[in-house]
Design an enzyme around this catalytic site. Structure first.
Site, PDB file in Angstrom:
ATOM      1  N   ASP A  80       0.822  -1.207   0.000  1.00  0.00           N
ATOM      2  CA  ASP A  80       0.000   0.000   0.000  1.00  0.00           C
ATOM      3  C   ASP A  80       0.857   1.260   0.000  1.00  0.00           C
ATOM      4  OD1 ASP A  80      -2.236  -1.681   0.179  1.00  0.00           O
ATOM      5  OD2 ASP A  80      -2.124  -1.701   2.374  1.00  0.00           O
TER       6      ASP A  80
ATOM      7  N   TYR B 138       7.003 -10.278   6.355  1.00  0.00           N
ATOM      8  CA  TYR B 138       6.948  -8.824   6.496  1.00  0.00           C
ATOM      9  C   TYR B 138       7.736  -8.409   7.731  1.00  0.00           C
ATOM     10  CZ  TYR B 138       3.382  -7.868   2.932  1.00  0.00           C
ATOM     11  OH  TYR B 138       2.710  -7.717   1.749  1.00  0.00           O
TER      12      TYR B 138
END
EC number: 5.4.99.44
Length: 370
Positions: A56, A111
């Site tokens: 994002d 992540y």
């Protein structure tokens, strides 16, 4: 295509004109170096663009993978890196079969989320957050920091300004000069906060509650409990002190939903700040009305890399090269993470105080956590 990027200043990974995106930058430079036609540079679908993981706005990647159709020459990677801005690097390009799809071939993703240590400071006694958990909270030295800050605010702001800042009904924008001045002062005070080992352990214990298969409907948007698509499996969580003043959270999961990791970190931060039991996290997996969880800033999130274990097993059996960076490339990726991504995260905190804004947001949280 194996690539890494610093997401600061970009509106995410996916091509989205007229916004500046990573895919948009890649497409333009692929045309510039003669790897795709001008017509195809304006339409990612014509090049069969597919990312292993979409990131994002403001989110970074140490390693991501794109499957795409291009004309590959010996010097394509070198030309691309010469044409691309320094915050985007192509680690390599590897031929694959026509049916390869980066998203579907990816088994799981790693992540990382970087947070400053001061984000775990206990809430001030005067805050809504403290009132919500007052029965659970025991003083841990945080109030001394807040008392110092209170004295500083009285010397900097008028009574009317302090009322405006503390009034939760007045939703002042983060860009409001009054808020910026207030948060800038807060940043200087919080920089002196010393994180205790027990507070770090409490945060890690809350993060470990996510391991396993759970319903993460409260951690994204538009999902209700019982929706099968909200089920996600977290394989592993690792928490460590990455560098002076910073904590690194590594999360390994099969797949993630919009804002899921940012809300996972935020809830664990709230649990540690307020000295709530780590298993408070489990309440947010349960059925019932949706529970509000704030989003931690996007600036701290980075994709460490996608994992292709299943596909690589097939490649090994066929005696083909696996899809993974070699040791030399891995060293380059680690240097890029330190010099581009971590530097950008620290710089944004120094300039914009994004995590200080988040501390202020949490302190004003009126929603019960228990």
């Amino acid at each position: 295509m194996l690539l890494g990027y610093c997401g600061s200043g970009y509106y995410g990974m996916q091509y989205n004109p007229p916004h500046k995106t990573i895919e948009g930058e890649i497409l333009t430079k692929l045309f510039d170096v003669g790897a795709i036609s001008e017509e195809n540079s304006l339409a990612p679908k014509k090049n069969s663009f597919m990312a292993a993981a979409r990131t994002d706005k403001g989110v970074h990647a140490m390693l991501n993978l794109l499957s795409l159709k291009i004309t590959l020459r010996e010097d394509t990677v070198a030309k691309l890196n010469a044409a691309l801005p320094p915050e985007i690097r192509v680690w390599g390009i590897q031929p694959v079969n026509k049916k390869f799809n980066a998203r579907s071939a990816c088994d799981s993703r790693w992540y990382q989320y970087l947070i400053p240590e001061f984000i775990l400071i206990g809430p001030p006694r005067s805050s809504l957050l403290h009132r919500n958990v007052g029965g659970c909270y025991r003083e841990d030295g945080s109030q001394e920091v807040w008392d110092t800050f209170l004295e500083q605010t009285r010397g900097r702001f008028s009574g009317d300004e302090l009322c405006r800042l503390q009034d939760t009904a007045q939703k002042l924008s983060e860009s409001d000069p009054l808020v910026q001045d207030y948060v800038g002062l807060l940043s200087g005070t919080l920089s002196g906060y010393c994180l205790s080992p027990s507070k770090l352990d409490a945060f890690e214990a809350a993060m470990q509650e996510y391991v396993g298969t759970h319903n993460f409907h409260n951690f994204t948007t538009g999902k209700l409990w019982g929706d099968p698509s909200a089920q996600r499996h977290i394989k592993k969580v690792v928490v460590s002190q990455a560098s002076p003043g910073w904590i690194c959270v590594r999360i390994h999961g099969q797949s993630f939903m919009l804002h899921q990791i940012r809300r996972m970190v935020a809830l664990a931060v709230l649990a540690a700040r307020c000295q709530l039991p780590p298993n408070i996290v489990r309440n947010y997996f349960n059925a019932g009305p949706r529970k509000y969880i704030p989003r931690a800033p996007a600036q701290g999130l980075l994709l460490e890399g996608p994992v292709f274990d299943g596909y690589n097993t097939k490649l090994r059996n066929l005696l083909y090269c696996e899809i993974r960076p070699d040791d030399i490339t891995l060293e380059r990726m680690c240097r890029f993470r330190e010099r581009q991504i971590c530097t950008a995260i620290a710089h944004e905190e120094t300039q914009r105080h994004v995590f200080c804004h988040f501390v202020r947001q949490m302190n004003r949280l009126a929603t019960p956590l228990i």
